[in-house]
Design an enzyme around this catalytic site. Structure first.
Site, PDB file in Angstrom:
ATOM      1  N   ASP A 373     -91.737 142.089  -4.558  1.00 23.50           N
ATOM      2  CA  ASP A 373     -92.538 141.031  -5.146  1.00 23.50           C
ATOM      3  C   ASP A 373     -94.050 141.709  -5.580  1.00 23.50           C
ATOM      4  O   ASP A 373     -94.181 142.826  -5.575  1.00 23.50           O
ATOM      5  CB  ASP A 373     -92.628 139.890  -4.500  1.00 23.50           C
ATOM      6  N   ASP A 374     -94.946 140.808  -5.495  1.00 22.74           N
ATOM      7  CA  ASP A 374     -96.320 141.047  -5.951  1.00 22.74           C
ATOM      8  C   ASP A 374     -97.096 141.955  -4.940  1.00 22.74           C
ATOM      9  O   ASP A 374     -96.828 141.941  -3.700  1.00 22.74           O
ATOM     10  CB  ASP A 374     -97.113 139.797  -5.630  1.00 22.74           C
ATOM     11  N   ASP A 487     -93.706 136.478 -13.517  1.00 21.83           N
ATOM     12  CA  ASP A 487     -94.302 135.119 -12.948  1.00 21.83           C
ATOM     13  C   ASP A 487     -95.369 134.636 -13.870  1.00 21.83           C
ATOM     14  O   ASP A 487     -95.963 135.370 -14.839  1.00 21.83           O
ATOM     15  CB  ASP A 487     -94.856 135.434 -11.618  1.00 21.83           C
ATOM     16  N   ASN A 489     -99.274 132.506 -12.809  1.00 18.56           N
ATOM     17  CA  ASN A 489     -99.522 131.552 -11.676  1.00 18.56           C
ATOM     18  C   ASN A 489    -100.760 130.973 -11.692  1.00 18.56           C
ATOM     19  O   ASN A 489    -101.583 130.748 -10.978  1.00 18.56           O
ATOM     20  CB  ASN A 489     -99.741 132.754 -10.289  1.00 18.56           C
ATOM     21  N   ASP A 557     -91.542 127.370  -5.175  1.00 18.65           N
ATOM     22  CA  ASP A 557     -92.083 128.280  -3.992  1.00 18.65           C
ATOM     23  C   ASP A 557     -91.587 127.598  -2.609  1.00 18.65           C
ATOM     24  O   ASP A 557     -92.094 127.962  -1.604  1.00 18.65           O
ATOM     25  CB  ASP A 557     -93.397 128.386  -4.127  1.00 18.65           C
TER      26      ASP A 557
HETATM   27  C1  GLA Z   1     -95.806 133.142  -6.975  1.00 22.34           C
HETATM   28  C2  GLA Z   1     -94.169 133.162  -7.112  1.00 22.34           C
HETATM   29  C3  GLA Z   1     -93.913 133.591  -5.601  1.00 22.34           C
HETATM   30  C4  GLA Z   1     -94.514 134.805  -5.366  1.00 22.34           C
HETATM   31  C5  GLA Z   1     -96.148 134.793  -5.682  1.00 22.34           C
HETATM   32  C6  GLA Z   1     -96.621 136.283  -5.731  1.00 22.34           C
HETATM   33  O1  GLA Z   1     -96.361 131.951  -6.222  1.00 22.34           O
HETATM   34  O2  GLA Z   1     -93.841 131.947  -7.201  1.00 22.34           O
HETATM   35  O3  GLA Z   1     -92.395 133.746  -5.650  1.00 22.34           O
HETATM   36  O4  GLA Z   1     -93.781 135.899  -6.460  1.00 22.34           O
HETATM   37  O5  GLA Z   1     -96.383 134.379  -6.894  1.00 22.34           O
HETATM   38  O6  GLA Z   1     -98.005 136.446  -5.697  1.00 22.34           O
END
Ligand code: GLA
Length: 740
Positions: A373-374, A487, A489, A557
């Site tokens: 992930d991030d 994503d 955000n 989330d």
């Molecule tokens: C969003 C996504 C999470 C994760 C974060 C990472 O909130 O929904 O699942 O990937 O970003 O920053």
């Protein structure tokens, strides 16, 4: 067999779209007004029962111009119409508002011509429902003209064979020599005669998406919309009109789904004679499109579904349509891999060793894909930097050979490898911002509103989209990647583009969406083997527009199983289970702090596209063995869960208990999920009545070998006896059908 049909009765001036399930009727009235007659259960032949009564009402103005101006019984004020104009005698919410070259804000579009074509015309640059062959649908195109503006509106209606669906969209063409401004252009309008109606919508928030709400339609205007630049967690681009007695399995329902991921607007207006108008399209707020001579503008598409078998009947039509004729690509019908994602396990704080630990645990458990992930790019150790810098964070995974080394290790374990991107964003602390400060979406001379310390890229500019495309390509061409989590955000503020003239700033929001769709289109075409998952802080862009490019989306989330019951239940109102990803996470839950059993977390997440999002290395041996069982269970039932027919039984919005079922197309395999949130000292033996089973033959519970007939399970039902006295419990039953 082709059964979609469109006919025009030139005596009654009535268009009739029909298939075996539904009819849609439109009439050309005097003066060329287009009136709405009917959308509902199939009518064999229409003889005129819905002809709109004529009446001279006080303060209802009449039609301008000869020969209708003297007819005081004929007015647009209450007439049920297909596409109402503005400032010309219909005082309800307008479908279209245009400002002419002289500044006049008025519109009045009248019938001019029509065309019936096989198949479904492609909508340029937009996501949409499609056909695989010309004979699976027919399309009616009705052209209306406003002779003062010298502009043409084309209304598109597609009817499919064997689906209770009408796909609608609108195109405007400027036939004049001057430019005009489109201030509002709805994708569709549906005017319904006086009756008691209720509306179901899917409002929510980050970590609380798609909560089902039902309210009475009262006189006045009710709006369900997004102004956030994206379809949003806060109001899904979807509504359902129901009669007061509509339930999950009975009664009428009309769904309206917008295939769009930007600002949307659903307007429900009940007028002074109890008629209801429904409008859906791009939100007029912040929208203004300059249409030059000879240019046209195509709206997003709206998908209308009629059901007389309650909400489940409607959801079935959407699940099949979205899965079969909106989603595309290699994974459209493919079984989706079981994921382990490192986000809640490590957040930004990972290195090669920590990831290796997770991998070593994951593969013996049968998990099929690792998603990083991030935090793997730029210099990203926190959420305040590096968005826009899609090159590897050289030191972070260095000891494991970087991204390439990690990808190799994952593949050596027989697993797939996925990576997180957030392509539409920019951090001020990034090389991209230092090189191209003008790439940011924002207004000159105004401080920009931050959100999560990040800003939005101006995707209305093709060169910005190109830059990101190239950066993503550099990664994907060099690292073997099987999956991408895309994503998004934050939401859009100070919507303004440095590249557009002042008169065109009202176009930025929609042009941004076209840029997002363009990037998604180019990447999915160039990498057809990659599985893409949409995400926007969870389910903030869970809509049919994104589904056209990405066959699945991160649902929320919020991974707390109790809250997920509502989120997943609401999501299935319109979206197929194959699009809805669901992970087991740690307890106590990171979003709610609630402690729940691993069993219930598994039983909620296995009812979606399944995965894990926790630190496997921290689990006990018992927990690992339970996870192994969950993975085995999911693999055994994956195709039924992802591609079977899903029906809601008991709603978490009303009950302490939730129930739903998955039934194979031939009805010989059934999974029944029951959940109970809170325990009571005196257990209540509630009953779950299943639905949509075969009534002949026998369903055998595969665990207990108990036999039940289908009608017994449907009409009498099964007791829910608690498995144990505790909060947060669940039970799954698996039945197979056999002839008696
Ligand atoms: C969003 C996504 C999470 C994760 C974060 C990472 O909130 O929904 O699942 O990937 O970003 O920053």
């Amino acid at each position: 067999m082709a059964n979609a049909n469109i006919s025009f009765d030139d005596k009654q001036n009535v268009f009739h779209l029909s298939n075996r399930q539904i009819s849609y009727l439109i009439q050309i009235e005097e003066g060329g007004l287009l009136s709405h007659l009917y959308f509902g259960k199939k009518i064999t032949k229409y003889h005129g029962s819905r002809h709109y009564p004529r009446l001279d009402r006080g303060f209802s103005p009449n039609l301008a111009g000869e020969p209708h101006q003297t007819d005081r019984s004929y007015s647009k004020d209450t007439l049920l119409q297909e596409y109402g104009g503005y400032n010309t005698g219909d005082f309800r919410q307008a479908a279209i508002k245009i400002q002419g070259a002289n500044g006049a804000q008025a519109s009045d579009f009248r019938f001019q011509s029509f065309k019936i074509v096989n198949g479904k015309p492609h909508l340029d640059r937009l996501p949409q429902a499609y056909v695989l062959s010309e004979d699976e649908a027919k399309t009616l195109i009705i052209n209306l003209v406003d002779s003062t503006l010298n502009a043409q509106v084309s209304l598109y209606y597609t009817i499919y064979n064997d689906r209770p669906v009408v796909a609608r969209s609108t195109k405007i063409t400027n036939l004049s020599q001057q430019s005009i401004n489109i201030e509002k252009i709805a994708s569709m309008q549906l005017d319904l005669p006086a009756s008691d109606l209720e509306i179901i919508s899917l409002p929510g928030a980050h970590v609380r998406e798609r909560q089902m709400e039902r309210q009475i339609v009262r006189q006045g205007v009710t709006e369900f919309s997004s102004h956030r630049g994206t379809s949003s967690h806060h109001m899904n681009p979807f509504v359902v009109l129901v009669t007061p007695n509509t339930t999950e399995n009975e009664g009428e329902a009309v769904g309206v789904q917008l295939v769009y991921s930007g600002n949307h607007q659903f307007t429900i207006e009940r007028d002074y004679v109890e008629q209801t108008r429904v409008l859906s399209g791009i939100n007029e707020d912040g929208f203004d499109w300059q249409l030059n001579a000879d240019d046209d503008f195509q709206t997003p598409e709206a998908l209308l579904v009629y059901s007389d078998e309650g909400l489940n009947g409607m959801s079935q039509a959407y699940h099949h349509l979205l899965r079969e004729r909106v989603a595309r690509g290699k994974y459209q019908y493919a079984e989706r891999p079981i994921v382990i994602n490192n986000w809640e396990a490590t957040y930004f704080d990972f290195n090669a060793e920590k990831i290796q630990e997770i991998l070593d645990e994951a593969s013996p458990l049968g998990i099929e894909m690792f998603v990083l992930d991030d935090g793997w790019f730029g210099k990203r150790d926190d959420d305040d930097s590096s968005l826009g810098d899609w090159f590897e964070y050289a030191t972070k995974l260095q000891s494991g050979g970087g991204l390439v080394g990690l990808s190799d290790k994952v593949h050596e374990k027989g697993m797939k490898f996925g990576l997180w991107f957030e392509p539409e964003m920019i951090s001020k602390n990034s090389d991209l911002y230092r090189q191209h400060p003008d790439y940011i979406l924002g207004m000159p001379n105004r401080d920009l509103t931050p959100s999560r310390d990040q800003y939005v890229l101006d995707f209305s500019r093709p060169e910005v989209v190109d830059n990101i495309f190239q950066q993503v390509v550099n990664i994907l061409d060099n690292v073997k990647i099987d999956y991408i989590k895309w994503d998004m955000n934050r939401h859009l503020t100070e919507v303004y583009s440095a590249a557009l003239s002042p008169e065109r700033q009202g176009e930025v929001g929609h042009r941004y969406m076209l840029g997002v769709y363009d990037l998604a289109d180019r990447l999915t075409k160039r990498y057809p083997d990659i599985l893409f998952e949409g995400c926007s802080g969870g389910g903030g862009r869970f809509d049919a527009g994104m589904l056209y490019f990405f066959p699945q989306s991160w649902t929320s989330d919020n991974t707390d199983p109790v809250e997920r019951l509502k989120i997943q239940y609401g999501t299935t109102l319109s979206y197929p289970v194959s699009s809805m990803t669901a992970h087991v996470s740690a307890s106590p839950n990171h979003q709610t702090g609630r402690q729940t059993s691993l069993a219930m977390r598994g039983d909620v997440a296995t009812a979606g596209v399944f995965g894990y999002e926790l630190n496997l290395a921290k689990l006990s041996l018992e927990e690992k063995s339970e996870i192994k069982d969950q993975v085995t269970f999911y693999k055994q039932h994956r195709s039924l869960i992802q591609y079977g027919n899903f029906y809601r039984i008991k709603s978490p919005f009303k009950n302490n208990e939730t129930a739903w079922e998955f039934i194979s197309e031939d009805k010989t395999e059934v999974l029944l999920f029951n959940y109970r949130v809170l325990s009571t000292a005196q257990p209540v033996f509630t009953v779950t009545k299943m639905s949509h089973l075969k009534s002949d033959g026998i369903y055998v519970d595969q665990r207990t070998d108990e036999h039940y007939s289908g009608d017994e399970l449907m009409s009498i039902g099964l007791y829910n006896t608690p498995i144990k006295q505790a909060d947060f419990t669940s039970a799954v039953r698996y039945f197979k059908w056999q002839a008696e």
